[in-house]
Design a protein around this motif. Sequence first.
Motif, PDB file in Angstrom:
ATOM      1  N   LEU A  95      10.072 -37.818  27.570  1.00 36.85           N
ATOM      2  CA  LEU A  95      11.417 -37.043  27.351  1.00 36.85           C
ATOM      3  C   LEU A  95      12.625 -37.821  26.985  1.00 36.85           C
ATOM      4  O   LEU A  95      13.634 -37.015  26.927  1.00 36.85           O
ATOM      5  N   SER A  96      12.469 -38.992  27.288  1.00 35.04           N
ATOM      6  CA  SER A  96      13.494 -39.759  26.873  1.00 35.04           C
ATOM      7  C   SER A  96      13.629 -40.374  25.489  1.00 35.04           C
ATOM      8  O   SER A  96      13.096 -39.755  24.641  1.00 35.04           O
ATOM      9  N   ASN A  97      14.653 -40.994  25.232  1.00 33.48           N
ATOM     10  CA  ASN A  97      14.977 -41.483  23.715  1.00 33.48           C
ATOM     11  C   ASN A  97      14.271 -42.938  23.457  1.00 33.48           C
ATOM     12  O   ASN A  97      14.438 -43.588  22.322  1.00 33.48           O
ATOM     13  N   GLN A 102      11.354 -44.478  14.538  1.00 32.19           N
ATOM     14  CA  GLN A 102      10.250 -45.022  14.009  1.00 32.19           C
ATOM     15  C   GLN A 102      10.120 -46.653  14.257  1.00 32.19           C
ATOM     16  O   GLN A 102       8.832 -47.096  14.638  1.00 32.19           O
ATOM     17  N   GLN A 103      11.397 -47.356  14.663  1.00 32.60           N
ATOM     18  CA  GLN A 103      11.112 -48.746  14.907  1.00 32.60           C
ATOM     19  C   GLN A 103      10.513 -48.891  16.300  1.00 32.60           C
ATOM     20  O   GLN A 103      10.509 -49.973  16.813  1.00 32.60           O
ATOM     21  N   ASP A 104      10.769 -47.868  17.049  1.00 36.76           N
ATOM     22  CA  ASP A 104      10.462 -47.986  18.418  1.00 36.76           C
ATOM     23  C   ASP A 104       8.935 -47.282  18.801  1.00 36.76           C
ATOM     24  O   ASP A 104       8.615 -47.146  20.001  1.00 36.76           O
ATOM     25  N   ALA A 105       8.515 -46.391  17.957  1.00 37.80           N
ATOM     26  CA  ALA A 105       7.371 -45.573  18.120  1.00 37.80           C
ATOM     27  C   ALA A 105       6.079 -46.107  18.614  1.00 37.80           C
ATOM     28  O   ALA A 105       5.273 -45.752  19.127  1.00 37.80           O
ATOM     29  N   GLU A 106       5.862 -47.504  17.998  1.00 34.99           N
ATOM     30  CA  GLU A 106       4.767 -48.280  18.557  1.00 34.99           C
ATOM     31  C   GLU A 106       4.916 -48.952  19.772  1.00 34.99           C
ATOM     32  O   GLU A 106       5.758 -49.815  19.855  1.00 34.99           O
ATOM     33  N   TYR A 107       3.922 -48.698  20.885  1.00 35.60           N
ATOM     34  CA  TYR A 107       4.000 -49.187  22.146  1.00 35.60           C
ATOM     35  C   TYR A 107       2.613 -49.711  22.738  1.00 35.60           C
ATOM     36  O   TYR A 107       1.953 -48.676  22.820  1.00 35.60           O
ATOM     37  N   PHE A 112       3.835 -43.547  19.295  1.00 37.01           N
ATOM     38  CA  PHE A 112       4.388 -42.139  19.744  1.00 37.01           C
ATOM     39  C   PHE A 112       4.687 -41.453  18.630  1.00 37.01           C
ATOM     40  O   PHE A 112       5.481 -41.693  17.746  1.00 37.01           O
ATOM     41  N   ILE A 113       4.172 -40.067  18.502  1.00 34.48           N
ATOM     42  CA  ILE A 113       4.569 -39.117  17.356  1.00 34.48           C
ATOM     43  C   ILE A 113       5.840 -38.425  17.776  1.00 34.48           C
ATOM     44  O   ILE A 113       5.865 -37.872  19.004  1.00 34.48           O
ATOM     45  N   TYR A 114       6.825 -38.282  16.880  1.00 35.52           N
ATOM     46  CA  TYR A 114       7.987 -37.501  17.216  1.00 35.52           C
ATOM     47  C   TYR A 114       7.585 -36.117  17.298  1.00 35.52           C
ATOM     48  O   TYR A 114       7.108 -35.181  16.506  1.00 35.52           O
ATOM     49  N   GLY A 115       7.835 -35.412  18.572  1.00 36.08           N
ATOM     50  CA  GLY A 115       7.281 -34.055  18.817  1.00 36.08           C
ATOM     51  C   GLY A 115       7.995 -32.881  18.614  1.00 36.08           C
ATOM     52  O   GLY A 115       8.350 -32.244  19.613  1.00 36.08           O
ATOM     53  N   LEU A 116       8.221 -32.649  17.449  1.00 37.45           N
ATOM     54  CA  LEU A 116       8.996 -31.376  16.929  1.00 37.45           C
ATOM     55  C   LEU A 116       7.884 -30.602  16.115  1.00 37.45           C
ATOM     56  O   LEU A 116       7.468 -31.076  15.070  1.00 37.45           O
ATOM     57  N   PRO A 117       7.333 -29.582  16.714  1.00 42.28           N
ATOM     58  CA  PRO A 117       6.245 -28.924  16.351  1.00 42.28           C
ATOM     59  C   PRO A 117       6.316 -28.377  14.763  1.00 42.28           C
ATOM     60  O   PRO A 117       5.557 -28.215  14.216  1.00 42.28           O
ATOM     61  N   GLU A 118       7.788 -28.026  14.610  1.00 43.98           N
ATOM     62  CA  GLU A 118       7.997 -27.394  13.585  1.00 43.98           C
ATOM     63  C   GLU A 118       8.142 -28.321  12.312  1.00 43.98           C
ATOM     64  O   GLU A 118       8.271 -27.904  11.053  1.00 43.98           O
ATOM     65  N   LEU A 119       8.126 -29.748  12.628  1.00 46.65           N
ATOM     66  CA  LEU A 119       7.954 -30.797  11.729  1.00 46.65           C
ATOM     67  C   LEU A 119       6.591 -31.367  11.532  1.00 46.65           C
ATOM     68  O   LEU A 119       6.088 -31.581  10.566  1.00 46.65           O
ATOM     69  N   ASN A 120       6.139 -31.624  12.925  1.00 49.15           N
ATOM     70  CA  ASN A 120       4.630 -32.692  13.015  1.00 49.15           C
ATOM     71  C   ASN A 120       3.612 -32.034  13.545  1.00 49.15           C
ATOM     72  O   ASN A 120       2.877 -32.631  14.313  1.00 49.15           O
ATOM     73  N   LEU A 196      21.855 -38.697  16.256  1.00 42.89           N
ATOM     74  CA  LEU A 196      22.038 -38.773  14.784  1.00 42.89           C
ATOM     75  C   LEU A 196      20.801 -39.699  14.268  1.00 42.89           C
ATOM     76  O   LEU A 196      20.248 -38.980  13.145  1.00 42.89           O
ATOM     77  N   GLY A 197      20.232 -40.643  14.828  1.00 43.23           N
ATOM     78  CA  GLY A 197      19.081 -41.340  14.439  1.00 43.23           C
ATOM     79  C   GLY A 197      17.854 -40.582  14.208  1.00 43.23           C
ATOM     80  O   GLY A 197      17.440 -40.618  13.036  1.00 43.23           O
ATOM     81  N   GLU A 198      17.619 -39.927  15.176  1.00 42.42           N
ATOM     82  CA  GLU A 198      16.279 -39.075  15.015  1.00 42.42           C
ATOM     83  C   GLU A 198      16.410 -38.029  13.984  1.00 42.42           C
ATOM     84  O   GLU A 198      15.654 -37.742  13.244  1.00 42.42           O
TER      85      GLU A 198
END
Length: 324
Positions: A95-97, A102-107, A112-120, A196-198
């Motif tokens: 639940l943090s940022n 996208q540049q931080d999504a792989e760990y 990590f998938i961006y968890g906005l159900p209306e988009l993804n 703003l980035g996300e």
Amino acid sequence: MIKTGIIGGSGYTGGELVRLLLNHPQADIDFVYSTTRAGQPITTTHQDLLGLTDLKFSGEVKPDVDVVFLCLGHGNSTKFLVENSFEAHTKIIDLSNDFRLQQDAEYDGKMFIYGLPELNKEKIIKAKAIANPGCFATAIQLALLPLAKADMLQNDIHINAVTGSTGAGVSLSPTSHFSWRNNNASWYKPFTHQHLGEIGESLNSFGNKAAKLHFLPNRGNFTRGILATAYTKFKGSLSEAKELFKAYYTDAIFTQLSEEPIHLKQVVNTNQCHVHLHKHEDILLVTSAIDNLIKGASGQAIQNMNLMFGFFENTGLQLKAGVF
């Protein structure tokens, strides 16, 4: 039943997660981890749960859970995952940022998938790890995604949004102190807010380039909720805009288009987002309203969990607002 764990359970989002999971028919809380309250009853911190649970905060992380929620301060989730490990089958919802961009999504081998159900939604269903969106980001994206998909954000977008004091977290600060916040209003981080980035990445994810966002966040003298207004030039009619939004949100169980102007009490204590459209000359005004702690945080995390485990999307989230 799935086993759940919560890391950082003493804050607002942790408390809301406990409340929602206690009433979820498919989930059990295995532990609620806190470094500052280990051994104490959860109800000493979250007094609204008195009579609903006998759980105590744990000072131990249990790795064998089906899903773990990270309710830590921004920048602390990465540090926690370096110092702690979970079983291979454990799904992570952060639940943090830390992992939203996208540049931080792989760990550590996880994406990590961006968890906005209306988009993804389809990606969330298959995901092993989720980056839960920010609260302002949720409200603003749900106001603009249909326009972004239709390539109708070609002119500058102006956004003004006000949030309740819980958006600042549980720790006391000068601007969340009752004596300052009560009967008061102010803006902060003008045009530079961290969400703003996300927002930009999501609006541009359809292959269209959205115009510049001018975002002015405001502090309100209330505790919960976000009311966001966004406006930009729009060539079509109001009825055309409504059809665009209705089509985009056809299968969105928690996003509703309202014919009447909306207000915060419609959505506070729910996982709903209500959206209203208004046209003035060549300007389309889109208003959205959410509860910053539920659809903007813990409720959306449960919504993502439901999708990841094959439950009905609204399981445990059939919540009603109190409008009077």
